[in-house]
Design an enzyme around this catalytic site. Structure first.
Site, mmCIF file in Angstrom:
data_model
loop_
_atom_site.group_PDB
_atom_site.id
_atom_site.type_symbol
_atom_site.label_atom_id
_atom_site.label_comp_id
_atom_site.label_asym_id
_atom_site.label_seq_id
_atom_site.Cartn_x
_atom_site.Cartn_y
_atom_site.Cartn_z
ATOM 1 N N LEU A 665 0.835 -1.210 -0.175
ATOM 2 C CA LEU A 665 0.108 -0.048 -0.026
ATOM 3 C C LEU A 665 0.989 1.309 0.027
ATOM 4 O O LEU A 665 1.789 1.411 0.793
ATOM 5 C CB LEU A 665 -0.881 -0.031 1.096
ATOM 6 C CG LEU A 665 -2.036 1.313 1.347
ATOM 7 C CD1 LEU A 665 -2.943 0.985 0.085
ATOM 8 C CD2 LEU A 665 -2.614 1.145 2.490
ATOM 9 N N ARG A 669 4.399 8.534 -2.362
ATOM 10 C CA ARG A 669 5.725 8.576 -1.662
ATOM 11 C C ARG A 669 6.611 7.912 -2.777
ATOM 12 O O ARG A 669 7.014 6.872 -2.369
ATOM 13 C CB ARG A 669 5.843 7.970 -0.353
ATOM 14 C CG ARG A 669 5.178 8.680 0.613
ATOM 15 C CD ARG A 669 5.393 8.400 2.221
ATOM 16 N NE ARG A 669 5.213 6.916 2.536
ATOM 17 C CZ ARG A 669 5.521 6.428 3.616
ATOM 18 N NH1 ARG A 669 5.761 7.375 4.608
ATOM 19 N NH2 ARG A 669 4.762 5.397 4.008
ATOM 20 N N ASN A 720 -9.224 7.026 -1.375
ATOM 21 C CA ASN A 720 -8.027 7.002 -0.549
ATOM 22 C C ASN A 720 -8.598 6.116 0.757
ATOM 23 O O ASN A 720 -9.293 6.870 1.721
ATOM 24 C CB ASN A 720 -7.287 8.192 -0.144
ATOM 25 C CG ASN A 720 -6.384 8.022 0.997
ATOM 26 O OD1 ASN A 720 -5.837 7.083 0.901
ATOM 27 N ND2 ASN A 720 -5.908 9.164 1.583
ATOM 28 N N ARG A 725 -6.213 -2.145 1.241
ATOM 29 C CA ARG A 725 -5.231 -3.215 1.630
ATOM 30 C C ARG A 725 -5.755 -4.433 1.472
ATOM 31 O O ARG A 725 -5.064 -5.441 0.980
ATOM 32 C CB ARG A 725 -4.478 -2.939 2.837
ATOM 33 C CG ARG A 725 -3.361 -3.684 3.282
ATOM 34 C CD ARG A 725 -3.157 -3.902 4.460
ATOM 35 N NE ARG A 725 -2.684 -2.433 4.959
ATOM 36 C CZ ARG A 725 -1.590 -1.784 4.921
ATOM 37 N NH1 ARG A 725 -0.822 -2.444 4.363
ATOM 38 N NH2 ARG A 725 -1.398 -0.525 5.548
ATOM 39 N N ASP A 741 3.745 -2.338 4.039
ATOM 40 C CA ASP A 741 3.752 -0.783 3.802
ATOM 41 C C ASP A 741 4.930 -0.482 2.805
ATOM 42 O O ASP A 741 5.732 -1.218 2.704
ATOM 43 C CB ASP A 741 3.549 -0.031 4.908
ATOM 44 C CG ASP A 741 2.148 0.030 5.785
ATOM 45 O OD1 ASP A 741 1.359 -0.014 4.959
ATOM 46 O OD2 ASP A 741 2.141 0.304 6.855
ATOM 47 N N ASP A 835 -5.568 -2.654 10.583
ATOM 48 C CA ASP A 835 -4.761 -3.865 11.101
ATOM 49 C C ASP A 835 -5.340 -4.378 12.256
ATOM 50 O O ASP A 835 -5.539 -5.696 12.388
ATOM 51 C CB ASP A 835 -3.195 -3.574 11.303
ATOM 52 C CG ASP A 835 -3.271 -2.390 12.227
ATOM 53 O OD1 ASP A 835 -4.044 -1.637 12.505
ATOM 54 O OD2 ASP A 835 -1.760 -1.932 12.725
ATOM 55 N N ARG A 878 -6.588 4.187 18.322
ATOM 56 C CA ARG A 878 -6.543 2.835 18.362
ATOM 57 C C ARG A 878 -7.077 2.466 19.741
ATOM 58 O O ARG A 878 -7.745 1.378 19.446
ATOM 59 C CB ARG A 878 -5.038 2.422 18.160
ATOM 60 C CG ARG A 878 -4.306 2.666 16.863
ATOM 61 C CD ARG A 878 -3.156 2.356 16.613
ATOM 62 N NE ARG A 878 -2.727 1.022 16.414
ATOM 63 C CZ ARG A 878 -2.730 0.369 15.076
ATOM 64 N NH1 ARG A 878 -3.024 1.218 14.095
ATOM 65 N NH2 ARG A 878 -2.621 -0.879 14.952
#
Length: 921
Positions: A665, A669, A720, A725, A741, A835, A878
């Site tokens: 993913l 960048r 986005n 993923r 990543d 995750d 989280r």
């Protein structure tokens, strides 16, 4: 005269003298200039020779006598140095010429060797091709692979089946036309429009609207009735109206026969009746439905055909979706009340049917009166309540009883009032009607639905009663079924159950409710899936997400990062030079639908465990599974044993050849992404790299992607989202998926070790960074913790994990399409926690913790921009995610483990100030 003459003679004489003098002078000068140097030279030479070599004055002198001067000496040294360099260069030139000659000879020899090797390679390829051909021939002789049969469309003028002996004797074998449903048909279903028959106007509008919405989203529904395998007719529930407007049985039979595809006897038709109230109209009683099956909540014994008709659950949530946040948690196991029951017995046996049957219930029951235990039940339950041994709630009178069938226990009060009582109940009693001829009722179905919804374990008193889909669901795993004569032992039985057993039953009940009963879509899917399972037609394949590739240009050949590829003397395995090798499909015949019926229906513990397009069968991509580790055989060339280099070079296991896919993913960048892709160069057993481009902006036009010798598929996403993923991309062709990543670093040997571990635990998430959850006593909530610990319950899926068992997209499909949308919405809201959501899902399904490999706890990314995880709000989000997910699931599915898989090839590195953990190898 004389004077003049004398003057002339005197003048001419001096002129002659002068001329003579000039001539003499010239001769002398010539003699001096010519002969004098010769004489001097001769004289000097004679002197040097006479004086010897040591006394020479003008001649050339031996040695370096002329270099005695300083500047002359420098010039001499320069001359000597240049002379030496010239000699050296000449020698080197001759040496290089000799080397060039030798290299030319070697080049010629290599060319001859290459030509010979090409010939040998061609011969080897021919031998391999012949061997593979021979192997396939041998396999074909022992395991012939049959192609799918050509589908034969049914005849429009269907003559029908021979008439059965009686309507009561209808079974699938005698009343269902299998010829219309070949194994490869795909199970097409045609649904009648409610406006095509007259009584459709009397159907409850909410039921019609919910049914139409469910039909629209069902993948089996077809608009072509000529190829349909099944025909659905919605017959109820009818809205409140005077009975005079409803069709009589004889008129209803005529209307059914008038349906365009009824074909005289209604074979392959299903009459669906959804109940929304406890008192429903059983207007199909005493109506001859021919070979058409009936799916409804209320059945009498004379009406129900075992193995042909279906008992379905009431349709409580017609158009609304259940709110998971309002569903009470599954823990603590024990609630305020041990058991509760609220109801009022309907004493009268007065028929509630719209048209009376040929004889009354009293007349039908005279020959075989049932044993009525209702009075004993009332006395026993009141005695338990009065004993105060446990807190129970039993009420046998209601202020506002709901209309119910005769001899049935009427529901008390409104739905919200009943749910509040059930939320405080460990067990919920469901008492079957006193009339033994009532084998299923909407009232009992409503009690069962509400109990499962809020997590109260149902206790059914009456073993003659038919629960919804009892042919397929193993109700003993979610409910307690007790014959009425054992009511005196009920209290003892409920007290004897352990907390683990009760939690397992509650979790299984939640699974059944959410999978088969909770919504109108689930209800319709369950009806279709039950019939499809009965006739052994495989389910439709899983929908895979089409990968919209972004064109990109490959640049120079990628190098290998020395820090990542320096594995010492370790041989990590062969770098794949052949085309990418997809995981082999699981070639299995079509009998799995019948063989795995109970395993599929009752495969819990999770409510999302097996509910793809249909809630019954494990729907698989392309009608096939991948070959998993439980195939029961070991192909030649699997595990080769050995140690050291032999072990390192062999993949081992039960599959001699297997690869994995990297799903990476990324978001704007490019430099970091290119560096990460280059680090994958030379990674053994890598099939391909799928780059999920999560940015709305396309990659730069001048961006050169590294050539790593394997396909790099760049996938465009609609928005986005971190949920991208885990989309089941069709570009993934392997069982094992390495989720990564774009800024995480791992050495090749670590990745290979994780791949080896995953091959031994294919249903688990195998990862590197470990995390755990903890209970905050002060705030009474769950916390997310990333500190070093000897215990963990999660592994980060964005920092390299191997997952997805059985099929290449199984967990991805459940995450993207089956897991509650509220979880995915929260991931999009916080741009975080995907995750954690995957760890919750897999632990919820498998009831196993993840597997952590190596001693890594974090990852460094030198030169990478600031990551989202470095923000202070990251951990607060989280914390919120974990608590929200617990509310959605109803309990904490994560499991702790102190197990870490390590290899002797790795070194454990822990800070000196941290407590060391036990290491299991």
């Amino acid at each position: 005269m004389q004077r003049n003459g004398g003057g002339v003679g005197s003048v001419g004489q001096p002129w002659v003298l002068r001329r003579v003098r000039l001539t003499w002078l010239s001769f002398m000068l010539f003699f001096i200039l010519v002969f004098f140097p010769l004489i001097a030279h001769y004289y000097l030479t004679t002197i040097d020779e006479a004086g010897g070599p040591d006394k020479r004055i003008f001649g050339p002198r031996p040695g370096g006598e002329l270099c005695e001067a300083k500047h002359v000496q420098d010039l001499c040294r320069i001359r000597e140095s240049v002379s030496e360099e010239l000699l050296q260069l000449e020698a080197k030139r001759q040496e290089l010429n000799g080397e060039i000659a030798r290299l030319n000879l070697r080049i010629e020899a290599c060319k001859r060797s290459i030509d010979s090797a090409k010939q040998d390679l061609l011969q080897l390829k021919n031998v391999i091709s012949q061997t593979e051909h021979s192997y396939k021939e041998l396999m074909a002789q022992n395991q012939p692979k049959l192609s799918l049969p050509v589908r034969l469309l049914p005849d429009k003028e269907d003559p029908g089946l021979p008439p059965p002996k009686s309507a009561r004797s209808c079974r699938l074998r005698s009343c269902f036309d299998y010829a219309r449903c070949p194994l490869t048909s795909g199970f097409p279903v045609y649904v009648y429009d409610t406006g095509s028959y007259s009584w459709g106007d009397y159907i409850d509008p909410l039921v019609k609207q919910a049914f139409a919405a469910s039909v629209k989203s069902n993948i089996y529904v077809t608009d072509n009735p000529s190829i349909a395998c099944l025909y659905l007719v919605l017959v109820g529930e009818l809205q409140e109206s005077p009975s005079s407007k409803l069709p009589f049985p004889s008129e209803l039979e005529k209307q059914l026969k008038a349906l365009p595809y009824w074909r005289s006897d209604g074979h392959n038709h299903v009459l669906v009746h959804f109940s929304r109230k406890s008192m429903t109209q059983n207007f199909l009683y005493n109506v001859s439905t021919g070979r058409a099956a009936v799916a409804q909540s209320t059945f009498l014994e004379q009406q129900y055909r075992e193995g042909f008709d279906l008992v379905v659950s009431p349709l409580v949530h017609a158009l609304s979706e259940p709110n998971f946040l309002e569903v009470p948690p599954q823990v603590p196991v024990k609630r305020k009340y041990l058991f509760t029951f609220q109801g009022e017995r309907v004493e009268s046996l007065r028929s509630s049917l719209q048209e009376a049957p040929p004889q009354s219930f009293e007349e039908e029951m005279e020959g075989d009166p049932p044993a009525d235990y209702d009075d004993r039940i009332i006395g026993t339950l009141k005695a338990v309540q009065d004993s105060h041994l446990d807190q129970v709630l039993v009420e046998f009178t209601c202020k506002n009883p709901q209309p119910s069938l005769p001899t049935e226990w009427a529901l008390c009060g409104g739905r919200e009032e009943r749910l509040e009582v059930l939320k405080a109940s460990t067990f919920a009693l469901v008492i079957a009607p006193g009339d033994g001829q009532v084998v299923a009722s909407a009232g009992c179905g409503m009690r069962l639905f509400e109990a499962l919804e809020v997590g109260a374990i149902p206790v059914l008193l009456g073993d003659h009663f038919k629960l919804p889909y009892h042919q397929f669901i193993r109700w003993s795993e979610a409910a307690i079924i007790v014959p009425k004569p054992r009511v005196t032992e009920l209290h003892f039985l409920l007290r004897s159950l352990s907390d683990n057993d009760m939690l397992a039953m509650r979790r299984q009940g939640r699974f059944l409710w959410e999978t088969y009963f909770s919504t109108s879509e689930n209800a319709l899917n369950t009806i279709l899936a039950s019939i499809r399972t009965s006739v052994q037609v495989p389910a439709a394949p899983i929908k895979e997400e089409p990968a919209q590739e972004i064109p990109h240009k490959a640049g120079k050949l990628a190098g290998t990062d020395a820090n990542l590829a320096d594995n010492g003397d370790l041989d990590l395995g062969p770098v794949e030079t052949e085309p990418p090798y997809a995981s082999p499909r699981f070639l299995r015949n079509f009998t799995y639908t019948a063989a795995d019926t109970y395993r599929t229906w009752n495969r819990a513990p999770g409510p999302f465990h097996l509910f793809p397009h249909t809630p019954l069968d494990p729907v698989l991509p392309s009608e096939a599974k991948f070959l998993g580790s439980g195939t029961g055989f070991r192909p030649i060339g699997g595990g080769t044993g050995g140690s050291g280099k032999e072990f390192q070079a062999a993949l081992g296991g039960n599959m001699p050849r297997e690869q994995f896919t990297v799903v990476m993913l990324t978001y704007e960048r490019e430099e970091v992404l290119m560096n990460s892709l280059e680090r994958l160069n030379g990674l053994p057993y890598l099939n391909k790299v799928v780059v999920v481009w999560n940015s709305p902006k396309p990659p730069s036009d001048d961006l050169l992607w590294p050539d790593i010798g394997l396909p790099i598929v760049v996938v465009r996403t609609e928005k986005n989202s971190l949920n991208n993923r885990f989309l089941p991309w069709d570009a993934v062709e392997t069982e094992a998926i390495l989720s990564i990543d774009d800024d995480a670093h791992l050495r090749h040997d670590e990745i290979m070790f994780g791949f080896r571990v995953w091959r031994e635990a294919r249903d688990r998430i195998v990862g590197f960074p470990g995390r755990y959850h903890a209970w905050d006593v002060n705030h009474q909530s769950w916390l997310y913790n990333s500190n070093y610990s000897c215990e963990l319950s999660m592994v980060l899926t964005g920092a390299k994990t191997f997952h997805y068992p059985d099929t290449r997209t199984y967990y991805a499909y459940l995450y993207s399409y089956v897991m509650p949308q509220a979880i995915r919405d929260m991931v999009d809201e916080y741009i975080n926690c995907e995750d954690i959501a995957m760890n919750f899902l897999v632990s919820h399904i498998t009831r196993k913790p993840p597997i952590k490999v190596t001693s890594r706890w974090t990852f460094r990314c030198p030169g990478c921009p600031q990551a989202l995880s470095h923000d202070d709000s990251h951990f607060h989000e989280r914390h919120k995610c974990i608590n929200f997910f617990v509310k959605v699931y109803g309990y904490m599915p994560l499991l702790y483990t102190q197990f870490r898989v390590d290899s002797v090839l790795f070194k454990t590195r822990l800070p000196h100030d941290k407590t060391k953990c036990f290491k299991f190898i």
